[in-house]
Write a protein that holds these residues in place. Structure first.
Motif, PDB file in Angstrom:
ATOM      1  N   GLN A 268      91.255 140.591 -43.553  1.00 27.76           N
ATOM      2  CA  GLN A 268      90.741 140.897 -44.890  1.00 27.76           C
ATOM      3  C   GLN A 268      89.280 140.474 -45.017  1.00 27.76           C
ATOM      4  OE1 GLN A 268      93.381 139.160 -47.818  1.00 27.76           O
ATOM      5  NE2 GLN A 268      95.136 140.329 -47.090  1.00 27.76           N
ATOM      6  N   HIS A 269      88.993 139.271 -44.537  1.00 28.53           N
ATOM      7  CA  HIS A 269      87.619 138.770 -44.598  1.00 28.53           C
ATOM      8  C   HIS A 269      86.698 139.652 -43.759  1.00 28.53           C
ATOM      9  CE1 HIS A 269      84.209 136.176 -44.791  1.00 28.53           C
ATOM     10  NE2 HIS A 269      84.341 135.690 -43.571  1.00 28.53           N
ATOM     11  N   PHE A 270      87.150 140.032 -42.577  1.00 29.97           N
ATOM     12  CA  PHE A 270      86.370 140.907 -41.705  1.00 29.97           C
ATOM     13  C   PHE A 270      86.103 142.246 -42.386  1.00 29.97           C
ATOM     14  CE2 PHE A 270      86.272 144.191 -38.319  1.00 29.97           C
ATOM     15  CZ  PHE A 270      85.062 143.835 -37.752  1.00 29.97           C
ATOM     16  N   ALA A 271      87.135 142.808 -43.040  1.00 34.38           N
ATOM     17  CA  ALA A 271      86.962 144.083 -43.742  1.00 34.38           C
ATOM     18  C   ALA A 271      85.913 143.963 -44.847  1.00 34.38           C
ATOM     19  CB  ALA A 271      88.293 144.557 -44.323  1.00 34.38           C
ATOM     20  N   ASP A 272      85.900 142.813 -45.517  1.00 32.32           N
ATOM     21  CA  ASP A 272      84.922 142.578 -46.589  1.00 32.32           C
ATOM     22  C   ASP A 272      83.489 142.504 -46.055  1.00 32.32           C
ATOM     23  OD1 ASP A 272      87.003 142.434 -48.379  1.00 32.32           O
ATOM     24  OD2 ASP A 272      86.926 140.257 -48.626  1.00 32.32           O
ATOM     25  N   LYS A 273      83.326 141.943 -44.855  1.00 30.47           N
ATOM     26  CA  LYS A 273      81.974 141.721 -44.350  1.00 30.47           C
ATOM     27  C   LYS A 273      81.543 142.705 -43.268  1.00 30.47           C
ATOM     28  CE  LYS A 273      81.120 138.120 -41.811  1.00 30.47           C
ATOM     29  NZ  LYS A 273      80.661 136.802 -41.783  1.00 30.47           N
ATOM     30  N   ALA A 274      82.435 143.595 -42.800  1.00 31.53           N
ATOM     31  CA  ALA A 274      82.146 144.488 -41.669  1.00 31.53           C
ATOM     32  C   ALA A 274      80.936 145.376 -41.914  1.00 31.53           C
ATOM     33  CB  ALA A 274      83.363 145.343 -41.337  1.00 31.53           C
ATOM     34  N   GLU A 275      80.767 145.818 -43.131  1.00 32.54           N
ATOM     35  CA  GLU A 275      79.636 146.709 -43.445  1.00 32.54           C
ATOM     36  C   GLU A 275      78.290 145.999 -43.314  1.00 32.54           C
ATOM     37  OE1 GLU A 275      79.755 150.032 -44.033  1.00 32.54           O
ATOM     38  OE2 GLU A 275      81.894 149.835 -43.553  1.00 32.54           O
ATOM     39  N   GLY A 276      78.291 144.687 -43.397  1.00 33.12           N
ATOM     40  CA  GLY A 276      77.046 143.925 -43.323  1.00 33.12           C
ATOM     41  C   GLY A 276      76.510 143.725 -41.913  1.00 33.12           C
TER      42      GLY A 276
END
Length: 192
Positions: free
Chosen positions: A109-117
């Protein structure tokens, strides 16, 4: 005293029948003959208002089981507590615990939140793959609120001497996941 023979003779239009052994325990007739629901009527120690607590359906919940549940609830009432409020607190706690993600779920979940960055695809892919390789096999299925620094140390120890840079990055990623979990109300910050 209520018996199985009497309970099986209940008809849908009959009145609720008192158990006769536990104060406030009643069998309320159901929609078909010989069926019903167990209720315990009591005064809430907190408010003084009349309450009804469901104890199961008859015949699924036997007379003996209903009496046991009613006795336990009466003990709670005698101690000055409302058994319905205690049941609600337990249900809320169970729901809260069911909502707490495992470390692997939190990491994804955390990775999905920050993947675009991420500006670099290679770094983005490495971020989650290192956790999948070094951390998930050991603690991936453990809820984040149950993890301690020793759990992370056990994951990092095998790679620390061979791949110090990788171990350092994995530690940072684990720390980031745990901070994300704490920020989302799933536990407290764990200092790694």
């Amino acid at each position: 005293m209520l018996s199985d023979a009497k309970a099986r003779k209940l008809k849908p239009n009959d009145k609720a029948v008192s158990d006769g052994t536990i104060v406030g325990l009643y069998l309320v007739p159901g929609g078909s003959p010989g069926s019903g629901k167990w209720i315990l009527r009591f005064l809430s120690p907190a408010t003084g208002k009349r309450r009804e607590m469901g104890l199961g359906s008859y015949p699924t919940t036997s007379i003996r089981e209903a009496r046991t549940k009613a006795f336990e609830a009466r003990t709670v009432i005698d101690d000055g507590n409302d058994p319905l409020e205690i049941r609600r607190k337990q249900e809320r706690e169970a729901a809260r615990l069911a909502a707490v993600p495992t470390f692997a779920e939190a990491a994804r979940q955390h990775f999905a939140d920050k993947a675009e960055g991420f500006r670099n695809k290679k770094h983005r892919d490495q971020w989650i793959s290192t956790l999948e390789r070094f951390v998930f096999p050991k603690i991936g299925k453990t809820r984040v609120d149950e993890l301690a620094p020793a759990d992370f140390a056990a994951c990092l120890k095998p790679i620390w001497l061979e791949k110090a840079e990788t171990a350092s990055r994995v530690k940072q990623r684990c720390d980031s996941v745990m901070n994300w979990a704490a920020a989302n109300g799933f536990g407290t910050v764990v200092e790694l």
